[in-house]
Design a protein around this motif. Structure first.
Motif, PDB file in Angstrom:
ATOM      1  N   VAL A   1      33.363  33.222  45.201  1.00  0.00           N
ATOM      2  CA  VAL A   1      33.524  31.826  45.001  1.00  0.00           C
ATOM      3  C   VAL A   1      32.835  31.162  43.722  1.00  0.00           C
ATOM      4  N   GLU A   2      31.879  31.998  43.285  1.00  0.00           N
ATOM      5  CA  GLU A   2      31.183  31.469  42.128  1.00  0.00           C
ATOM      6  C   GLU A   2      31.340  32.235  40.758  1.00  0.00           C
ATOM      7  N   ASP A   3      31.863  33.373  40.669  1.00  0.00           N
ATOM      8  CA  ASP A   3      31.852  33.862  39.583  1.00  0.00           C
ATOM      9  C   ASP A   3      33.413  33.758  38.963  1.00  0.00           C
ATOM     10  N   ASP A   4      33.443  33.722  37.482  1.00  0.00           N
ATOM     11  CA  ASP A   4      34.626  33.453  36.697  1.00  0.00           C
ATOM     12  C   ASP A   4      35.663  34.725  36.846  1.00  0.00           C
ATOM     13  N   GLY A   5      34.898  35.809  36.765  1.00  0.00           N
ATOM     14  CA  GLY A   5      35.780  37.082  36.378  1.00  0.00           C
ATOM     15  C   GLY A   5      36.648  36.977  35.244  1.00  0.00           C
ATOM     16  N   GLU A   6      37.619  37.802  35.416  1.00  0.00           N
ATOM     17  CA  GLU A   6      38.781  37.604  34.610  1.00  0.00           C
ATOM     18  C   GLU A   6      39.921  36.538  34.985  1.00  0.00           C
ATOM     19  N   VAL A   7      40.154  35.867  34.086  1.00  0.00           N
ATOM     20  CA  VAL A   7      40.795  34.706  34.407  1.00  0.00           C
ATOM     21  C   VAL A   7      42.282  34.641  33.724  1.00  0.00           C
ATOM     22  N   THR A   8      43.169  34.588  34.803  1.00  0.00           N
ATOM     23  CA  THR A   8      44.837  34.761  34.403  1.00  0.00           C
ATOM     24  C   THR A   8      45.455  33.293  35.290  1.00  0.00           C
ATOM     25  N   THR A   9      46.968  33.785  35.130  1.00  0.00           N
ATOM     26  CA  THR A   9      47.569  32.748  35.803  1.00  0.00           C
ATOM     27  C   THR A   9      48.808  33.201  36.499  1.00  0.00           C
TER      28      THR A   9
ATOM     29  N   TRP B   1      41.407  33.139  48.787  1.00  0.00           N
ATOM     30  CA  TRP B   1      40.451  34.182  48.211  1.00  0.00           C
ATOM     31  C   TRP B   1      41.031  35.731  48.851  1.00  0.00           C
ATOM     32  N   MET B   2      41.002  36.641  48.208  1.00  0.00           N
ATOM     33  CA  MET B   2      41.287  37.984  48.575  1.00  0.00           C
ATOM     34  C   MET B   2      39.931  38.841  48.406  1.00  0.00           C
ATOM     35  N   LEU B   3      39.691  39.650  49.233  1.00  0.00           N
ATOM     36  CA  LEU B   3      38.237  40.650  49.287  1.00  0.00           C
ATOM     37  C   LEU B   3      38.589  41.878  49.832  1.00  0.00           C
ATOM     38  N   HIS B   4      38.137  42.905  49.042  1.00  0.00           N
ATOM     39  CA  HIS B   4      38.198  44.101  49.574  1.00  0.00           C
ATOM     40  C   HIS B   4      37.023  45.218  49.549  1.00  0.00           C
ATOM     41  N   PRO B   5      36.772  45.774  50.540  1.00  0.00           N
ATOM     42  CA  PRO B   5      35.675  46.564  50.766  1.00  0.00           C
ATOM     43  C   PRO B   5      35.187  47.365  49.446  1.00  0.00           C
ATOM     44  N   ASP B   6      36.132  47.506  48.680  1.00  0.00           N
ATOM     45  CA  ASP B   6      35.698  48.490  47.416  1.00  0.00           C
ATOM     46  C   ASP B   6      35.205  47.573  46.177  1.00  0.00           C
ATOM     47  N   GLY B   7      34.872  46.228  46.731  1.00  0.00           N
ATOM     48  CA  GLY B   7      34.253  45.323  45.586  1.00  0.00           C
ATOM     49  C   GLY B   7      35.424  44.531  44.805  1.00  0.00           C
ATOM     50  N   SER B   8      36.668  44.674  45.097  1.00  0.00           N
ATOM     51  CA  SER B   8      37.454  43.889  44.358  1.00  0.00           C
ATOM     52  C   SER B   8      37.719  42.574  45.140  1.00  0.00           C
ATOM     53  N   TRP B   9      38.006  41.568  44.266  1.00  0.00           N
ATOM     54  CA  TRP B   9      38.227  40.211  44.601  1.00  0.00           C
ATOM     55  C   TRP B   9      38.848  39.238  43.923  1.00  0.00           C
TER      56      TRP B   9
ATOM     57  N   GLY C   1      36.017  43.123  40.173  1.00  0.00           N
ATOM     58  CA  GLY C   1      35.796  44.312  40.863  1.00  0.00           C
ATOM     59  C   GLY C   1      36.678  45.256  40.029  1.00  0.00           C
ATOM     60  N   PRO C   2      36.749  46.515  40.735  1.00  0.00           N
ATOM     61  CA  PRO C   2      37.697  47.547  40.252  1.00  0.00           C
ATOM     62  C   PRO C   2      39.014  47.523  40.162  1.00  0.00           C
ATOM     63  N   ARG C   3      39.718  46.594  41.207  1.00  0.00           N
ATOM     64  CA  ARG C   3      41.120  46.401  41.281  1.00  0.00           C
ATOM     65  C   ARG C   3      41.463  45.042  41.001  1.00  0.00           C
ATOM     66  N   ARG C   4      42.647  44.822  40.589  1.00  0.00           N
ATOM     67  CA  ARG C   4      43.230  43.341  40.611  1.00  0.00           C
ATOM     68  C   ARG C   4      44.228  42.953  41.675  1.00  0.00           C
ATOM     69  N   LEU C   5      43.393  42.304  42.821  1.00  0.00           N
ATOM     70  CA  LEU C   5      44.211  42.318  44.009  1.00  0.00           C
ATOM     71  C   LEU C   5      45.407  41.276  43.881  1.00  0.00           C
ATOM     72  N   TYR C   6      44.899  40.322  43.201  1.00  0.00           N
ATOM     73  CA  TYR C   6      46.103  39.232  42.955  1.00  0.00           C
ATOM     74  C   TYR C   6      47.251  39.754  42.379  1.00  0.00           C
ATOM     75  N   ASN C   7      47.153  40.674  41.497  1.00  0.00           N
ATOM     76  CA  ASN C   7      48.299  41.257  40.707  1.00  0.00           C
ATOM     77  C   ASN C   7      49.196  41.847  41.777  1.00  0.00           C
ATOM     78  N   LEU C   8      48.711  42.672  42.764  1.00  0.00           N
ATOM     79  CA  LEU C   8      49.249  43.336  43.899  1.00  0.00           C
ATOM     80  C   LEU C   8      50.119  42.323  44.446  1.00  0.00           C
ATOM     81  N   LEU C   9      49.283  41.233  44.972  1.00  0.00           N
ATOM     82  CA  LEU C   9      50.244  40.178  45.529  1.00  0.00           C
ATOM     83  C   LEU C   9      51.408  39.669  44.833  1.00  0.00           C
TER      84      LEU C   9
END
Length: 376
Positions: free
Chosen positions: A255-263, A303-311, A329-337
């Protein structure tokens, strides 16, 4: 209560005249198996007491809908009237049409021995007893209160299947011609193959998907089948009183972090309502938790969350066509989607429904269709 007219209406909704399931639905008093249930509200889930309002009881029990009977470790039978309970559903009386769908896939011909996995309220076992006879039905649940309550209520309506308290992931109590699961599994336990008689048939759903798998036992001890074209989703199997806690700490980060921003060129999607996409994504990356909400400007967020810490967090700002995506986190979940969605656009479909299912004797399960394959 004069419940039979209600049951007749339910039979019309969930089956049809002449169907093998018409009489079982018409002649099974579902209300006697579900005396209390939960309804959702702003502050949580509130228990409804059926006998205190027979009209509401009959309307709920004979609707083609799921009645949630357990939230976390609290069963509706034990909930304080008027006091909200918070948590996730952990047991229910599944909507009758879906129960019938699963039993139909089981091909319950006369004389077959059935294992009904996930007793719940006992309704699926009651329908199966009507078709096969009590002596050929075993019903199993991990929860001792559920099995005890179901056994007592089934006895009250004149049904006496064998009721067992056990974990469906462990050794099963006997040999069966049919195994039909009303709980979803992350994979096929090898114990199911061991308990399945030669030429026996199993029916289950895969956790986190809308996929129904049917498979018939092979001579080599494995099984072969397919992903059916219709869809279903059940609660996941559990070993304890409740499921593991949700990823609330990670959600706060998302909710709060910017992380890596893409479109992304795609609009925000409520993934769990897009069954084909949701199923494909889960097969690629099991365990993703999906949440939805609304941004300050009124736009839809996910939002997408994973137990490995990816969000991942995604939203399409009001008045714009491009979705903004934040990931960490370690993976880019939205890229998978997005990968799944591009595949759907390129091929006009996803390969999950209708896929061939091959299960080896040690339980390794592979889905394949055309050039695509994936092992659970």
């Amino acid at each position: 209560m004069d419940w039979k007219p209600y049951a007749a209406d339910l039979a019309t909704d969930a089956a049809h005249p002449g169907s093998d399931w018409w009489a079982p639905i018409m002649e099974t008093p579902r209300h006697m198996l579900v005396e209390r249930w939960f309804t959702p509200g702003r502050d949580g889930w509130t228990a409804v007491d059926g006998p205190s309002d027979e009209r509401a009881w009959a309307t709920a029990a004979y609707s083609d809908s799921t009645l949630v009977t357990r939230i976390g470790p609290v069963h509706a039978d034990h909930a304080v009237t008027g006091q909200a309970v918070t948590g996730h559903p952990t047991s229910s009386s599944t909507l009758p049409s879906l129960v019938v769908t699963m039993l139909r896939h089981g091909r319950l011909t006369p004389g077959v021995r059935l294992l009904d996995l996930a007793t719940g309220s006992g309704y699926s076992a009651a329908l199966a007893c009507h078709r096969l006879g009590d002596d050929l039905v075993t019903t199993l649940d991990v929860d001792p209160y559920l099995t005890a309550a179901a056994a007592e209520r089934l006895d009250r309506i004149g049904r006496h299947p064998r009721v067992v308290t056990a974990d469906a992931n462990n050794e099963l109590p006997g040999t069966f011609d049919r195994i039909v699961s009303m709980v979803s599994m992350p994979r096929i336990p090898v114990q199911w193959l061991t308990a399945l008689a030669p030429e026996g048939r199993m029916v289950t759903t895969i956790t986190g998907t809308g996929l129904i798998i049917t498979a018939d036992k092979d001579d080599n001890g494995g099984a072969t089948g397919r992903v059916e074209w219709d869809r279903a989703s059940f609660m996941a199997t559990r070993a304890g009183e409740d499921y593991p806690p949700g990823l609330n700490d990670l959600f706060a980060t998302a909710v709060e972090d910017d992380g890596e921003v893409t479109t992304s060129p795609f609009p925000v999607l409520d993934v769990m309502q897009a069954w084909e996409v949701w199923s494909m994504l889960t097969l690629m990356s099991p365990g993703i938790e999906h949440r939805t909400g609304t941004a300050d400007d009124g736009s839809h967020m996910t939002w997408m969350l994973h137990p490995d810490g990816s969000w991942a967090r995604a939203y399409t700002p009001a008045g714009e066509d491009i979705t903004t995506v934040h990931q960490g986190g370690p993976r880019r979940l939205y890229n998978l989607l997005d990968e799944v969605r591009w595949r759907w656009l390129e091929h006009g479909e996803l390969p999950v429904y209708g896929a061939l299912v091959t299960i080896t004797p040690d339980g390794e399960t592979t889905l394949s269709r055309g050039a695509w394959s994936l092992t659970l």
